[in-house]
Design a protein around this motif. Structure first.
Motif, PDB file in Angstrom:
ATOM      1  N   ILE A 136      12.524   0.441 -12.350  1.00 29.96           N
ATOM      2  CA  ILE A 136      11.832   1.459 -11.551  1.00 29.96           C
ATOM      3  C   ILE A 136      10.510   0.902 -11.021  1.00 29.96           C
ATOM      4  CG2 ILE A 136      10.687   3.700 -11.645  1.00 29.96           C
ATOM      5  CD1 ILE A 136      12.847   4.593 -13.618  1.00 29.96           C
ATOM      6  N   ALA A 137       9.801   0.163 -11.850  1.00 26.33           N
ATOM      7  CA  ALA A 137       8.520  -0.409 -11.419  1.00 26.33           C
ATOM      8  C   ALA A 137       8.710  -1.366 -10.249  1.00 26.33           C
ATOM      9  CB  ALA A 137       7.847  -1.121 -12.593  1.00 26.33           C
ATOM     10  N   LEU A 138       9.724  -2.199 -10.309  1.00 26.06           N
ATOM     11  CA  LEU A 138       9.975  -3.154  -9.228  1.00 26.06           C
ATOM     12  C   LEU A 138      10.397  -2.435  -7.950  1.00 26.06           C
ATOM     13  CD1 LEU A 138      11.862  -5.927 -11.231  1.00 26.06           C
ATOM     14  CD2 LEU A 138       9.622  -6.159 -10.137  1.00 26.06           C
ATOM     15  N   GLU A 139      11.293  -1.467  -8.080  1.00 24.40           N
ATOM     16  CA  GLU A 139      11.729  -0.704  -6.908  1.00 24.40           C
ATOM     17  C   GLU A 139      10.529  -0.021  -6.251  1.00 24.40           C
ATOM     18  OE1 GLU A 139      14.651  -0.654  -5.533  1.00 24.40           O
ATOM     19  OE2 GLU A 139      16.239  -0.830  -7.034  1.00 24.40           O
ATOM     20  N   ALA A 140       9.694   0.614  -7.048  1.00 28.82           N
ATOM     21  CA  ALA A 140       8.536   1.329  -6.510  1.00 28.82           C
ATOM     22  C   ALA A 140       7.557   0.369  -5.844  1.00 28.82           C
ATOM     23  CB  ALA A 140       7.844   2.110  -7.626  1.00 28.82           C
ATOM     24  N   LEU A 141       7.336  -0.776  -6.462  1.00 32.02           N
ATOM     25  CA  LEU A 141       6.409  -1.761  -5.909  1.00 32.02           C
ATOM     26  C   LEU A 141       6.838  -2.212  -4.522  1.00 32.02           C
ATOM     27  CD1 LEU A 141       4.023  -3.761  -6.195  1.00 32.02           C
ATOM     28  CD2 LEU A 141       5.639  -5.351  -7.264  1.00 32.02           C
ATOM     29  N   PHE A 142       8.096  -2.620  -4.392  1.00 34.94           N
ATOM     30  CA  PHE A 142       8.579  -3.122  -3.099  1.00 34.94           C
ATOM     31  C   PHE A 142       8.702  -1.999  -2.075  1.00 34.94           C
ATOM     32  CE2 PHE A 142      10.086  -6.708  -5.726  1.00 34.94           C
ATOM     33  CZ  PHE A 142       9.615  -7.758  -4.960  1.00 34.94           C
ATOM     34  N   TYR A 143       9.233  -0.850  -2.505  1.00 37.03           N
ATOM     35  CA  TYR A 143       9.498   0.224  -1.547  1.00 37.03           C
ATOM     36  C   TYR A 143       8.197   0.836  -1.025  1.00 37.03           C
ATOM     37  CZ  TYR A 143      11.574   4.422   0.507  1.00 37.03           C
ATOM     38  OH  TYR A 143      11.974   5.411   1.363  1.00 37.03           O
ATOM     39  N   PHE A 144       7.357   1.293  -1.928  1.00 37.63           N
ATOM     40  CA  PHE A 144       6.149   1.986  -1.481  1.00 37.63           C
ATOM     41  C   PHE A 144       5.117   1.008  -0.924  1.00 37.63           C
ATOM     42  CE2 PHE A 144       8.027   5.105  -4.415  1.00 37.63           C
ATOM     43  CZ  PHE A 144       8.110   6.170  -3.528  1.00 37.63           C
ATOM     44  N   GLY A 145       5.131  -0.236  -1.399  1.00 38.04           N
ATOM     45  CA  GLY A 145       4.275  -1.238  -0.791  1.00 38.04           C
ATOM     46  C   GLY A 145       4.651  -1.472   0.667  1.00 38.04           C
ATOM     47  N   GLY A 146       5.960  -1.607   0.930  1.00 35.49           N
ATOM     48  CA  GLY A 146       6.417  -1.790   2.297  1.00 35.49           C
ATOM     49  C   GLY A 146       6.168  -0.569   3.155  1.00 35.49           C
ATOM     50  N   LEU A 147       6.363   0.613   2.580  1.00 30.90           N
ATOM     51  CA  LEU A 147       6.133   1.850   3.325  1.00 30.90           C
ATOM     52  C   LEU A 147       4.672   1.979   3.738  1.00 30.90           C
ATOM     53  CD1 LEU A 147       7.163   4.556   4.401  1.00 30.90           C
ATOM     54  CD2 LEU A 147       6.777   5.527   2.111  1.00 30.90           C
ATOM     55  N   VAL A 148       3.761   1.626   2.853  1.00 28.24           N
ATOM     56  CA  VAL A 148       2.341   1.682   3.189  1.00 28.24           C
ATOM     57  C   VAL A 148       2.033   0.753   4.359  1.00 28.24           C
ATOM     58  CG1 VAL A 148       0.034   1.034   2.372  1.00 28.24           C
ATOM     59  CG2 VAL A 148       1.525   2.430   0.928  1.00 28.24           C
ATOM     60  N   LEU A 149       2.599  -0.442   4.350  1.00 29.09           N
ATOM     61  CA  LEU A 149       2.375  -1.363   5.468  1.00 29.09           C
ATOM     62  C   LEU A 149       2.922  -0.800   6.772  1.00 29.09           C
ATOM     63  CD1 LEU A 149       3.167  -4.820   3.806  1.00 29.09           C
ATOM     64  CD2 LEU A 149       0.931  -3.912   4.462  1.00 29.09           C
ATOM     65  N   TYR A 150       4.094  -0.158   6.698  1.00 24.41           N
ATOM     66  CA  TYR A 150       4.679   0.442   7.904  1.00 24.41           C
ATOM     67  C   TYR A 150       3.788   1.571   8.421  1.00 24.41           C
ATOM     68  CZ  TYR A 150       8.046   2.749  10.985  1.00 24.41           C
ATOM     69  OH  TYR A 150       8.668   3.314  12.075  1.00 24.41           O
ATOM     70  N   LEU A 151       3.288   2.391   7.520  1.00 24.62           N
ATOM     71  CA  LEU A 151       2.438   3.510   7.927  1.00 24.62           C
ATOM     72  C   LEU A 151       1.110   3.017   8.502  1.00 24.62           C
ATOM     73  CD1 LEU A 151       3.067   5.983   4.970  1.00 24.62           C
ATOM     74  CD2 LEU A 151       3.878   6.206   7.329  1.00 24.62           C
ATOM     75  N   ARG A 152       0.616   1.905   7.993  1.00 26.61           N
ATOM     76  CA  ARG A 152      -0.630   1.349   8.516  1.00 26.61           C
ATOM     77  C   ARG A 152      -0.423   0.650   9.857  1.00 26.61           C
ATOM     78  NH1 ARG A 152      -3.715  -2.136   4.114  1.00 26.61           N
ATOM     79  NH2 ARG A 152      -5.165  -2.255   5.875  1.00 26.61           N
ATOM     80  N   GLY A 153       0.814   0.260  10.160  1.00 21.06           N
ATOM     81  CA  GLY A 153       1.097  -0.465  11.396  1.00 21.06           C
ATOM     82  C   GLY A 153       1.657   0.382  12.511  1.00 21.06           C
ATOM     83  N   THR A 154       1.987   1.648  12.212  1.00 23.62           N
ATOM     84  CA  THR A 154       2.536   2.540  13.235  1.00 23.62           C
ATOM     85  C   THR A 154       1.949   3.934  13.050  1.00 23.62           C
ATOM     86  OG1 THR A 154       4.438   3.272  11.876  1.00 23.62           O
ATOM     87  CG2 THR A 154       4.743   1.286  13.226  1.00 23.62           C
ATOM     88  N   VAL A 155       1.992   4.718  14.132  1.00 25.19           N
ATOM     89  CA  VAL A 155       1.586   6.126  14.052  1.00 25.19           C
ATOM     90  C   VAL A 155       2.660   6.970  14.719  1.00 25.19           C
ATOM     91  CG1 VAL A 155      -0.886   5.672  13.994  1.00 25.19           C
ATOM     92  CG2 VAL A 155       0.256   5.952  16.201  1.00 25.19           C
ATOM     93  N   ALA A 156       2.818   8.190  14.231  1.00 24.94           N
ATOM     94  CA  ALA A 156       3.808   9.100  14.801  1.00 24.94           C
ATOM     95  C   ALA A 156       3.383   9.548  16.190  1.00 24.94           C
ATOM     96  CB  ALA A 156       4.001  10.300  13.885  1.00 24.94           C
ATOM     97  N   ARG A 157       4.323   9.519  17.134  1.00 18.90           N
ATOM     98  CA  ARG A 157       4.050  10.025  18.471  1.00 18.90           C
ATOM     99  C   ARG A 157       4.321  11.519  18.570  1.00 18.90           C
ATOM    100  NH1 ARG A 157       7.508   5.863  21.175  1.00 18.90           N
ATOM    101  NH2 ARG A 157       8.412   7.671  22.215  1.00 18.90           N
ATOM    102  N   ASP A 158       5.141  12.028  17.662  1.00 14.74           N
ATOM    103  CA  ASP A 158       5.504  13.438  17.686  1.00 14.74           C
ATOM    104  C   ASP A 158       5.957  13.840  16.287  1.00 14.74           C
ATOM    105  OD1 ASP A 158       8.092  12.355  17.383  1.00 14.74           O
ATOM    106  OD2 ASP A 158       8.453  12.408  19.544  1.00 14.74           O
ATOM    107  N   ARG A 159       6.473  15.052  16.161  1.00 15.22           N
ATOM    108  CA  ARG A 159       6.865  15.551  14.845  1.00 15.22           C
ATOM    109  C   ARG A 159       8.071  14.809  14.282  1.00 15.22           C
ATOM    110  NH1 ARG A 159       6.090  22.162  14.926  1.00 15.22           N
ATOM    111  NH2 ARG A 159       3.812  22.134  15.240  1.00 15.22           N
TER     112      ARG A 159
END
Length: 235
Positions: A136-159
């Motif tokens: 679980i620790a490894l899954e969370a590290l890779f998944y949420f780490g990658g998600l944070v990078l995606y959120l920092r690199g993109t913004v929503a244009r709409d809902r």
């Protein structure tokens, strides 16, 4: 590994901003997208052994086409070449090919020694699946780490870009939690059919990505980031 592969797809958007998240998701999960097809065709084989490891009941007895190291390298080269050959960027092609190979590397961390180096060759695996907490620790590290990078690199244009992403994250995390807490699949055929569900995340990720704007692009030779405010074509 399950969530970790999607985490690398999210993270790769920072390195290949012109490449659709759908394409990156396809590449990161290609080995597991191919595997159920070969399983249902009887080309590759698995046994269901309850409590084989703490995190997985699957005994992968034969899957050299989808999960040997040699095959993963070959698939990465082929898919990267095809992506480049349809007119996409060399940078994106390298990232796509690397994501294909990354699947085997992440699997190496969690699997028992069942990943073949080449068809019929020695098998390797570091066995993190023997510990639920470590898995679980490894899954969370890779998944949420990658998600944070995606959120920092993109913004929503709409809902859609905002809430559909939240929805996909909830579905992926819930599916993983259910696989850990639920009973083993009743038979191999059911396992193969259920594994085909992974394909749904490719068009879903592409759809979400079309509703988000890249705000981070790798800089030129100095390696510094630069910010943009317009959207870019993604494939």
């Amino acid at each position: 590994m399950f969530l970790g592969h999607y985490g690398l797809a999210f993270a790769a958007k920072r390195a290949a901003p012109d490449t659709s998240l759908g394409t990156l998701t396809f590449a990161a999960q290609w080995l597991d997208e191919l595997w159920p097809v070969l399983l249902l065709l009887g080309v590759e084989h698995v046994r269901i052994v309850p409590r084989l490891t703490a995190a997985s009941p699957l005994d992968f007895t034969d899957y050299p086409i989808s999960h040997s190291l040699v095959a993963a390298v070959a698939w990465g080269l082929v898919i990267g070449f095809l992506y480049r050959n349809v007119g996409r960027s060399p940078r994106g092609a390298v990232i796509v090919g690397a994501l294909v190979l990354s699947h085997w590397v992440l699997d190496l961390i969690v699997h028992r020694p069942d990943l073949p180096i080449y068809p019929g060759g020695p098998r390797v695996g570091l066995g993190a699946w023997n510990s639920i907490a470590l898995t679980i620790a490894l899954e969370a590290l890779f998944y949420f780490g990658g998600l944070v990078l995606y959120l920092r690199g993109t913004v929503a244009r709409d809902r859609i870009g905002q809430y559909a992403l939240v929805g996909m994250v909830v579905v992926q995390v819930a599916a993983y939690a259910a696989s850990l807490a639920g009973p083993p699949p009743p038979d191999v055929h059911t396992l193969g059919i259920s594994a085909l569900v992974l394909w749904q995340f490719v068009p879903r990720a592409a759809w979400i990505d079309r509703h988000r704007t890249v705000v981070y692009r790798p800089g030129p030779s100095d390696g510094m980031p630069r910010t943009i405010s317009d959207s870019w074509p993604q494939y």
